[in-house]
Enzyme design. Structure first.
Site, short mmCIF file in Angstrom:
data_model
loop_
_atom_site.label_atom_id
_atom_site.label_comp_id
_atom_site.label_asym_id
_atom_site.label_seq_id
_atom_site.Cartn_x
_atom_site.Cartn_y
_atom_site.Cartn_z
N SER A 160 -52.87 42.00 -5.89
CA SER A 160 -53.93 42.14 -6.88
C SER A 160 -53.99 40.88 -7.75
CB SER A 160 -53.71 43.42 -7.70
OG SER A 160 -54.80 43.70 -8.53
N ARG A 230 -57.39 52.53 -19.84
CA ARG A 230 -56.49 52.83 -18.73
C ARG A 230 -57.08 53.87 -17.79
NH1 ARG A 230 -53.02 50.45 -15.53
NH2 ARG A 230 -51.19 51.69 -14.97
N ASP A 325 -59.51 49.94 0.00
CA ASP A 325 -59.50 49.26 -1.30
C ASP A 325 -60.92 48.82 -1.62
OD1 ASP A 325 -59.15 47.70 -3.53
OD2 ASP A 325 -57.61 46.39 -2.65
N HIS A 358 -56.78 50.69 -3.77
CA HIS A 358 -56.18 49.44 -4.24
C HIS A 358 -54.68 49.57 -4.47
CE1 HIS A 358 -56.18 45.46 -5.93
NE2 HIS A 358 -55.71 45.88 -7.09
N ASP A 359 -54.22 50.72 -4.89
CA ASP A 359 -52.80 50.92 -5.17
C ASP A 359 -51.93 50.86 -3.92
OD1 ASP A 359 -52.55 51.03 -7.87
OD2 ASP A 359 -52.32 53.20 -8.02
#
Length: 385
Positions: A160, A230, A325, A358-359
């Site tokens: 990332s 967040r 992602d 994405h994680d």
């Protein structure tokens, strides 16, 4: 998000201790300001070999830090954020490599940042801390390498925002690394990504407790805004399928309550993540890190030509993307690969079919870990020759 807790102590780097490097020479920043008397907090794992050729720099993503692997003696539950990747027998094997994790300037985990004292005023920097960029971080990391006596890294690695740093390293200091491992990356942010970051920043800036970034002087913090920021971020880290698999439309009490409280499991998850984050992260740091993401665009100074921006690259490149992602999609990684191929740079590309979004770069996907392990086997082979 943090890696899973240690399951096999023999594969952990064990107890680790942060270290501090202090620098007196001013660091010129791209915004026009400079930092003097700044500090970088870092951790190391493994042993540096005699000719200092086995060092690997791991660059952190948005909310991570120098604490990449292992755990602390007084807090065993505080496991490094990439502990599943780094350690004895893991893809980045600390029996072979000397691994360095560093908290970037502008951070809130010990390195000089908005929570630090401004040497010119004797007060906490707060909202006056300058805006920093990926290039600034890489320049500071190069000085840390000098401090440690490392002239060339075996590899620079990140996922990332950390991958953006690894990419910048390959172009900015081409002779100082032999390999660059770029995972879940993009050569710049899309308009949609910038928009998500701006919504997050506005949540913080418009919080009544923000006080132009000088909230520490009033012994408060814009926690409400940071919670929302967040929550917005977490929505972008997971794929739609992963969110459906984890939470679906599950109701906490099995039926609607017709309130604005947390009724759906996904609501509960997002609020929990937001509350936890607001308790340990600094809002000024969040603003600066998201801006660093927005500003990253190596092609900008080359008329939008990414190949020209990367024409200095000589390091071997491993570029990895994940099919689901949608924040940094595989198409964006392929832009990097195509630019490198245009320059005849040595590049390996892998697109992992993973459901996590994405994680995925933080998680235990066997194919992904085998790929990284195989690449580091190659890196180690070069050192051994």
């Amino acid at each position: 998000m943090a890696a899973d807790k240690i399951q096999d102590p023999s594969r952990s780097v064990g107890v680790v201790t942060p270290q501090v490097a202090r620098f007196a020479a001013p660091l010129a920043l791209r915004c026009g300001a400079s930092l003097r008397d700044y500090e970088l907090v870092y951790e190391t794992y493994g042993t540096l070999n005699a000719d200092r050729s086995n060092a690997v720099l791991v660059c952190h993503a948005l909310n991570a830090s120098h604490h990449v692997a292992g755990h602390y003696a007084d807090d065993p539950a505080n496991t490094g954020w990439w502990d599943n990747m780094i350690g004895p027998g893991k893809p980045l094997d600390t029996r072979r490599f000397f691994v360095i994790g560093v908290n970037n300037i502008g951070g809130c985990h010990g390195s000089t940042g908005p929570l630090s004292i401004n040497p010119d005023t004797g007060r906490v920097w707060g909202g006056e801390f300058p805006v920093v960029t990926v290039e600034d971080w890489v320049d500071a990391q190069a000085r840390l390498a000098d401090h440690l006596g490392i002239q060339q890294f075996a590899a620079v690695m990140g996922g990332s925002l950390g991958a953006m740093q690894a990419l910048a390293w390959s172009a900015r200091y081409p002779q100082r690394l032999r390999h660059s491992i770029v995972i879940a990356c993009a050569p710049n942010l899309s308009a949609q990504n910038i928009a998500f970051n701006e919504v997050a920043r506005q949540a913080i800036i418009t919080d009544p407790d923000f006080n132009d970034g000088n909230y520490r002087a009033l012994n408060t913090a814009p926690k409400r805004g940071l919670r929302v920021a967040r929550m917005v971020g977490h929505i972008t880290y997971l794929s739609d399928d992963e969110m459906a698999n984890k939470f679906g439309r599950q109701l906490k009490n099995g039926k609607p309550g017709y309130t604005f409280d947390t009724e759906f499991q996904i609501e509960s998850y997002l609020r929990h993540q937001g509350n936890k984050f607001a308790d340990y992260f600094d809002a000024n740091t969040y603003l600066r890190i998201t801006k660093a993401l927005d500003y990253f665009d190596p092609a900008l100074e080359h008329g939008g030509d990414l190949a020209k921006a990367l024409q200095s690259v000589v390091a071997g490149m491993l570029v990895v993307s994940f099919t689901t992602d949608w924040r940094f999609s595989p198409e964006r990684s392929r832009e990097i690969v195509h630019a490198l191929i245009k320059n005849r740079a040595p590049v390996t590309y892998a697109e992992i079919d993973a459901p996590h979004g994405h994680d995925a770069f933080l998680l235990d996907d066997a194919r992904y870990h085998r790929l990284v392990a195989a690449y580091f086997e190659r890196v180690h082979g070069e050192i051994a020759r």
